[in-house]
Design a protein around this motif. Structure first.
Motif, mmCIF file in Angstrom:
data_model
loop_
_atom_site.group_PDB
_atom_site.id
_atom_site.type_symbol
_atom_site.label_atom_id
_atom_site.label_comp_id
_atom_site.label_asym_id
_atom_site.label_seq_id
_atom_site.Cartn_x
_atom_site.Cartn_y
_atom_site.Cartn_z
ATOM 1 N N ALA A 80 0.835 -1.209 0.000
ATOM 2 C CA ALA A 80 0.000 0.000 0.000
ATOM 3 C C ALA A 80 0.867 1.256 0.000
ATOM 4 C CB ALA A 80 -0.940 -0.004 1.200
ATOM 5 N N ALA A 120 -2.490 5.260 4.487
ATOM 6 C CA ALA A 120 -2.781 4.022 3.755
ATOM 7 C C ALA A 120 -2.196 2.816 4.485
ATOM 8 C CB ALA A 120 -2.235 4.113 2.336
ATOM 9 N N VAL A 122 -4.561 -0.180 6.070
ATOM 10 C CA VAL A 122 -4.374 -1.542 5.574
ATOM 11 C C VAL A 122 -3.889 -2.462 6.691
ATOM 12 C CG1 VAL A 122 -2.971 -2.967 4.010
ATOM 13 C CG2 VAL A 122 -4.078 -0.887 3.169
ATOM 14 N N LEU A 145 -8.607 -7.159 0.957
ATOM 15 C CA LEU A 145 -8.864 -5.761 1.325
ATOM 16 C C LEU A 145 -8.885 -4.961 0.030
ATOM 17 C CD1 LEU A 145 -6.029 -5.434 3.994
ATOM 18 C CD2 LEU A 145 -8.396 -6.089 4.423
ATOM 19 N N LEU A 198 -8.211 -1.076 -1.400
ATOM 20 C CA LEU A 198 -7.676 0.257 -1.127
ATOM 21 C C LEU A 198 -7.999 1.169 -2.296
ATOM 22 C CD1 LEU A 198 -5.792 2.334 0.343
ATOM 23 C CD2 LEU A 198 -3.898 1.262 -0.898
ATOM 24 N N VAL A 224 -10.350 2.223 2.740
ATOM 25 C CA VAL A 224 -10.030 0.796 2.803
ATOM 26 C C VAL A 224 -11.301 0.080 3.199
ATOM 27 C CG1 VAL A 224 -8.760 -1.005 4.033
ATOM 28 C CG2 VAL A 224 -7.581 1.052 3.277
ATOM 29 N N ASP A 235 -12.731 -3.643 4.172
ATOM 30 C CA ASP A 235 -12.346 -4.997 4.560
ATOM 31 C C ASP A 235 -13.607 -5.834 4.756
ATOM 32 O OD1 ASP A 235 -13.184 -5.006 7.473
ATOM 33 O OD2 ASP A 235 -11.655 -3.429 7.578
#
Length: 154
Positions: free
Chosen positions: A41, A65, A69, A81, A83, A96, A98
């Motif tokens: 990331a 980021a 993450v 995940l 991004l 992000v 998840d």
């Protein structure tokens, strides 16, 4: 005739385009829920900001980021995940998503949400210092999981 063809298919479009358009960026990628994904990331965000001339955001955006993450990877190990980095209207947005499941018991949901917020304490300090905003929310159907987002003004 120029040595290469015009990028615009129509001369009228090329002539009417603003000479100094504001930068726009949109980058997204899917990462595995793994501790090493934070490094990926960081590299992706650094490259995207450099490519779009947004290096002024490099330090906070890379840290944000990586934090988003890392926390998402801990909460959803082994699951993908997502991004996303976008720059529009002088605001940088990072998100992000998840696949952390929703807890039907309110006490469990509150406990889990509190843990996520505490894990993002460094992110909160950086966002506050930059005059931005951040938060988390449940993903909208048909998606499941949690979205964590940050906005940083110019």
């Amino acid at each position: 005739m120029p040595p290469y063809p015009s990028a615009a298919p129509c001369p009228a479009v090329e002539a009417s385009a603003p000479r100094f358009a504001s930068p726009r960026a949109a980058v997204s990628l899917t990462l595995p829920g793994h501790p090493r994904s934070s490094a990926v990331a960081r590299g992706a965000v650094t490259a995207a900001l450099r490519a779009h001339g947004l290096t002024a955001y490099r330090w906070p955006a890379v840290l944000i980021a990586a934090e988003l993450v890392a926390v998402a990877g801990v909460l959803t190990p082994g699951r993908d995940l997502y991004l996303s980095l976008r720059y529009r209207d002088d605001v940088l947005r990072l998100l992000v998503w998840d696949q952390h499941p929703h807890h039907p018991v309110p006490a469990a949901e509150a406990l889990c949400g509190g843990r996520r917020r505490r894990a993002l304490w460094l992110l909160a300090a950086v966002v506050d210092d930059w005059g931005g905003e951040w938060g988390t929310c449940e993903a909208s159907p048909p998606q499941r999981g949690t979205k964590s987002w940050v906005t940083l003004p110019r």
